[in-house]
Design an enzyme around this catalytic site. Structure first.
Site, PDB file in Angstrom:
ATOM      1  N   ASP A 148      39.367   7.780  26.049  1.00 45.77           N
ATOM      2  CA  ASP A 148      40.661   8.446  26.223  1.00 45.77           C
ATOM      3  C   ASP A 148      41.699   7.924  25.232  1.00 45.77           C
ATOM      4  O   ASP A 148      41.424   7.000  24.453  1.00 45.77           O
ATOM      5  CB  ASP A 148      41.113   8.232  27.686  1.00 45.77           C
ATOM      6  CG  ASP A 148      41.864   9.430  28.248  1.00 45.77           C
ATOM      7  OD1 ASP A 148      42.370  10.249  27.454  1.00 45.77           O
ATOM      8  OD2 ASP A 148      41.962   9.540  29.491  1.00 45.77           O
ATOM      9  N   ASP A 203      44.988  18.200  29.847  1.00 49.23           N
ATOM     10  CA  ASP A 203      44.130  18.327  31.032  1.00 49.23           C
ATOM     11  C   ASP A 203      44.144  19.735  31.631  1.00 49.23           C
ATOM     12  O   ASP A 203      45.176  20.387  31.706  1.00 49.23           O
ATOM     13  CB  ASP A 203      44.565  17.333  32.108  1.00 49.23           C
ATOM     14  CG  ASP A 203      44.246  15.904  31.703  1.00 49.23           C
ATOM     15  OD1 ASP A 203      43.748  15.699  30.579  1.00 49.23           O
ATOM     16  OD2 ASP A 203      44.501  15.000  32.515  1.00 49.23           O
TER      17      ASP A 203
HETATM   18  C1  GLA Z   1      43.508  11.709  30.885  1.00 56.64           C
HETATM   19  C2  GLA Z   1      42.280  12.550  30.578  1.00 56.64           C
HETATM   20  C3  GLA Z   1      41.687  13.049  31.885  1.00 56.64           C
HETATM   21  C4  GLA Z   1      41.329  11.875  32.773  1.00 56.64           C
HETATM   22  C5  GLA Z   1      42.550  10.998  33.016  1.00 56.64           C
HETATM   23  C6  GLA Z   1      42.185   9.702  33.715  1.00 56.64           C
HETATM   24  O1  GLA Z   1      44.530  12.462  31.430  1.00 56.64           O
HETATM   25  O2  GLA Z   1      42.608  13.617  29.737  1.00 56.64           O
HETATM   26  O3  GLA Z   1      40.557  13.854  31.638  1.00 56.64           O
HETATM   27  O4  GLA Z   1      40.305  11.126  32.144  1.00 56.64           O
HETATM   28  O5  GLA Z   1      43.178  10.646  31.772  1.00 56.64           O
HETATM   29  O6  GLA Z   1      43.288   8.869  33.906  1.00 56.64           O
END
Ligand code: GLA
Length: 401
Positions: A148, A203
């Protein structure tokens, strides 16, 4: 005699440049499950074990799903040497035992980290510990790493992802490398030699048509993410995929919307990472996630993604060249209202410059199969009567007669 300095440099350079991405781990888009969309931070070894068992008993494994991926919040602390350990209350048996169990079911296990100091949920990130973390994941038997991009102020994306790629390679265990920097730095332009897939968006949210504002960031509906595909189709192929995010099928949208979402992820050649509770699926959710004729569109070995051929009112017409000179065609009704229209194949020749493929329905005839009902719907000789409920699709396969 001392080794001359320039020889040391040549040696070091050779060492550094020999690292690469592990080849051929994702010749078709990876398929699996990830904890985040449904469970957020509520992860523990019981959930992961039960999910893996459900992946087998539900038929998802037989349909092609293999990765069981733990997202954020599995972490405990680093030890005095800097090695990371799982949270011992949530994962009392440790990661190696969990990986062994998942492997014993014929599945693979994925884990999550972050290029910055901390993960998005505030747990230890890999920055400054990349090689140690890669060694630890390899020792545990991890098969997939989602990496990430939170808390990365001052870091440069290409360099940061390259460091982890090299660390994984040096650790020696083939691990699928999933880049998650949300498309900020156009990962499709440089991700190919670094990872096997890269997120193209922020997301996903559990909605078909929405943008949810969270202050410093936004999450996106299915249609909004599909529209981000514009201009990046050409960057995918075997072992390097645009990732349109983990799926929300079974997490609260209507069955029509789930079907449309799943169909489009297949058309887009996106990784198919389920994000629902596999232990409690409705028959509709399971049917969508395991529909083998639709999954075949996603897993087509050519690995060519779809493009929007046309829009008829609020209905998009997406087409995807497939092996054996076949085509997948997906009519996507973006509106909440049902639509009805006639589609005259003969007036709509297909031409794809990227794959150098075409279909002329005046000189060639294709038989039409509805991939959700498995029914044959005549041929392209006749104009087709199309009826689609709101927020749903008509997904067809055209085969040369
Ligand atoms: C980010 C990623 C998500 C998830 C969250 C976890 O937002 O894009 O897919 O992994 O972190 O904290």
């Amino acid at each position: 005699m001392k080794t001359p300095f320039f020889l040391i440099l040549i040696f070091l350079n050779a060492e550094f440049t020999s690292a690469q991405k592990f080849d051929s781990l994702a010749l078709t888009p990876p398929m699996g499950w990830n904890s985040w969309n449904h469970f957020g931070c509520n992860v523990n070894e019981q959930l992961i074990r039960e999910t893996a068992e459900a992946m087998v008993s539900s038929g998802m494994k037989d349909a092609g799903y293999v990765y069981v991926n733990i997202d954020d919040c599995w972490h405990g602390d680093r030890d005095s040497l800097g090695f990371i350990h799982p949270n011992s209350e949530r994962f009392p048996s440790g990661m190696k035992a969990l990986a062994d169990y998942i492997h014993s079911l014929g599945l693979k296990i994925g884990i999550y980290s972050d290029a910055g100091w901390k993960t998005c949920a505030g747990y230890p990130g890999s920055r400054g510990h990349e090689y140690q973390d890669a060694l630890q994941y390899a020792a545990w038997g991890i098969d997939y790493l989602k990496y990430d991009w939170c808390n990365t102020d001052g870091l440069e994306a290409v360099g940061a992802y390259l460091t982890m790629r090299n660390a994984l390679y040096e650790a020696g265990r083939p691990i699928v490398f999933s880049l998650c920097e949300w498309g900020n730095d156009q990962p499709w332009e440089w991700g190919d030699t670094i990872g096997h897939l890269w997120r193209i968006s922020g997301d996903i949210d559990v909605c078909f048509d929405c943008k949810v504002d969270h202050g410093t960031w936004s999450s996106w509906g299915v249609l909004q993410i599909i529209d981000m595909h514009d201009g990046i189709r050409q960057y995918v192929g075997p072992d390097h995929w645009n990732d349109y995010d983990m799926m929300e099928v079974g997490n609260g949208m209507s069955t029509n919307e789930d079907r449309a979402h799943f169909s489009m992820w297949c058309m887009l050649a996106s990784p198919l990472i389920a994000g629902n509770d596999l232990r409690k699926m409705t028959p509709e959710t399971l049917e969508i996630l395991t529909k083998k004729e639709v999954i075949a569109v996603n897993q087509d070995p050519l690995g060519i993604s779809t493009f929007k051929y046309d829009a008829i009112g609020k209905t998009d017409v997406w087409i995807k060249p497939m092996s054996n000179n076949e085509w997948a065609v997906c009519f996507l009704n973006r509106s909440t209202e049902p639509v009805e229209f006639i589609f005259p194949w003969k007036e709509n020749p297909f031409n794809d410059k990227l794959s150098n493929r075409s279909a002329d329905f005046i000189t060639e005839e294709f038989s039409i199969k509805n991939l959700w009902t498995n029914k044959t719907e005549g041929t392209t000789k006749e104009p087709m009567e199309i009826k689609i409920p709101g927020h749903d699709v008509l997904l067809l396969e055209l085969s040369r007669k």
